[in-house]
Design a protein around this motif. Structure first.
Motif, PDB file in Angstrom:
ATOM      1  N   HIS A  99     -65.205  -0.468  95.098  1.00  0.00           N
ATOM      2  CA  HIS A  99     -64.763  -1.620  95.883  1.00  0.00           C
ATOM      3  C   HIS A  99     -63.707  -2.509  95.249  1.00  0.00           C
ATOM      4  O   HIS A  99     -62.961  -3.165  95.966  1.00  0.00           O
ATOM      5  CB  HIS A  99     -65.981  -2.478  96.267  1.00  0.00           C
ATOM      6  N   GLN A 101     -60.509  -4.255  93.905  1.00  0.00           N
ATOM      7  CA  GLN A 101     -59.070  -4.126  94.169  1.00  0.00           C
ATOM      8  C   GLN A 101     -58.234  -4.716  93.040  1.00  0.00           C
ATOM      9  O   GLN A 101     -57.119  -4.276  92.783  1.00  0.00           O
ATOM     10  CB  GLN A 101     -58.702  -4.823  95.476  1.00  0.00           C
ATOM     11  N   ARG A 126     -56.355  -0.975  92.902  1.00  0.00           N
ATOM     12  CA  ARG A 126     -56.378  -0.159  94.125  1.00  0.00           C
ATOM     13  C   ARG A 126     -55.339  -0.645  95.122  1.00  0.00           C
ATOM     14  O   ARG A 126     -55.044  -1.825  95.199  1.00  0.00           O
ATOM     15  CB  ARG A 126     -57.742  -0.245  94.806  1.00  0.00           C
ATOM     16  N   GLU A 127     -54.859   0.312  95.898  1.00  0.00           N
ATOM     17  CA  GLU A 127     -54.009   0.007  97.049  1.00  0.00           C
ATOM     18  C   GLU A 127     -54.900  -0.514  98.176  1.00  0.00           C
ATOM     19  O   GLU A 127     -56.126  -0.402  98.102  1.00  0.00           O
ATOM     20  CB  GLU A 127     -53.271   1.274  97.517  1.00  0.00           C
ATOM     21  N   ALA A 128     -54.295  -1.041  99.226  1.00  0.00           N
ATOM     22  CA  ALA A 128     -55.068  -1.558 100.360  1.00  0.00           C
ATOM     23  C   ALA A 128     -55.943  -0.478 100.996  1.00  0.00           C
ATOM     24  O   ALA A 128     -57.017  -0.768 101.512  1.00  0.00           O
ATOM     25  CB  ALA A 128     -54.121  -2.152 101.400  1.00  0.00           C
ATOM     26  N   ASN A 129     -55.503   0.790 100.936  1.00  0.00           N
ATOM     27  CA  ASN A 129     -56.285   1.883 101.531  1.00  0.00           C
ATOM     28  C   ASN A 129     -57.389   2.402 100.617  1.00  0.00           C
ATOM     29  O   ASN A 129     -58.082   3.356 100.947  1.00  0.00           O
ATOM     30  CB  ASN A 129     -55.358   3.028 101.940  1.00  0.00           C
ATOM     31  N   GLY A 130     -57.540   1.807  99.422  1.00  0.00           N
ATOM     32  CA  GLY A 130     -58.600   2.196  98.498  1.00  0.00           C
ATOM     33  C   GLY A 130     -58.177   3.180  97.423  1.00  0.00           C
ATOM     34  O   GLY A 130     -58.937   3.439  96.492  1.00  0.00           O
ATOM     35  N   ALA A 131     -56.987   3.743  97.535  1.00  0.00           N
ATOM     36  CA  ALA A 131     -56.509   4.693  96.524  1.00  0.00           C
ATOM     37  C   ALA A 131     -56.162   3.953  95.230  1.00  0.00           C
ATOM     38  O   ALA A 131     -55.694   2.809  95.277  1.00  0.00           O
ATOM     39  CB  ALA A 131     -55.276   5.428  97.043  1.00  0.00           C
ATOM     40  N   ARG A 133     -54.126   2.535  92.192  1.00  0.00           N
ATOM     41  CA  ARG A 133     -52.720   2.171  92.037  1.00  0.00           C
ATOM     42  C   ARG A 133     -52.046   3.146  91.073  1.00  0.00           C
ATOM     43  O   ARG A 133     -52.723   3.755  90.235  1.00  0.00           O
ATOM     44  CB  ARG A 133     -52.591   0.755  91.483  1.00  0.00           C
TER      45      ARG A 133
END
Length: 167
Positions: A99, A101, A126-131, A133
């Protein structure tokens, strides 16, 4: 609040403590007024889940001897966050596996080859899509003997650049 939450779910108590006590607390106590304005409202309403990345595999919570580095690049006014060895990976980090970010990352600060000791940096993980960075590797710590609702994970940083204001 934590006592009341514990009647429901002890994993929730830990996630609450990481989000508001460790992550939010680090921004509140180590950050400046611009950090407070930029991040604390989103930390408080959970639109910015975060992690507190201090513990390392090789040094536990012995902060003085952590190995993660933050080298300042004056040409870009950025800090370069790096995990130089396997023992420097951030380990058992709450909210890291699924979870988080943004993470408060503790690292050894170096400017022009001079060492300034341990400092805290806000590093997007993390990116906004959860991947993850670019330059960030994330792994789940796996099941534990209890509190499996807590997404503990490991973090590695490969020359991740953050702005000077992330200090």
């Amino acid at each position: 609040i934590m006592e009341t939450l514990s009647y429901h779910d002890l994993s929730l108590v830990i996630k609450f403590g990481v989000q508001f006590g460790l992550f939010g607390g680090s921004i509140h106590l180590l950050g400046t007024a611009p950090h407070h304005q930029a991040y604390l409202p989103a930390v408080g309403d959970l639109s910015l889940p975060g992690a507190f990345a201090m513990t390392e595999l090789g040094h536990g919570s012995n902060v003085r001897d952590i190995e993660t580095t933050a080298r300042y690049d004056p040409t870009t006014e950025e800090f370069i966050i790096h995990t130089p060895t396997e023992s420097a990976r951030k380990a058992y980090i709450g909210n890291a596996a699924r979870h988080g970010q943004l993470a408060t990352v503790f690292a050894q600060l170096a400017i022009n080859e001079e060492q300034y000791g341990v400092h805290a940096f806000l590093v997007p993980i993390r990116e906004a899509n959860g991947a993850p960075r670019p330059g960030v590797r994330i792994a789940d710590s796996g099941e534990k003997m209890g509190l499996n609702g807590v997404d503990n994970g490991c973090l590695w940083f490969d020359q991740v650049r953050v702005p000077r204001t992330a200090l």
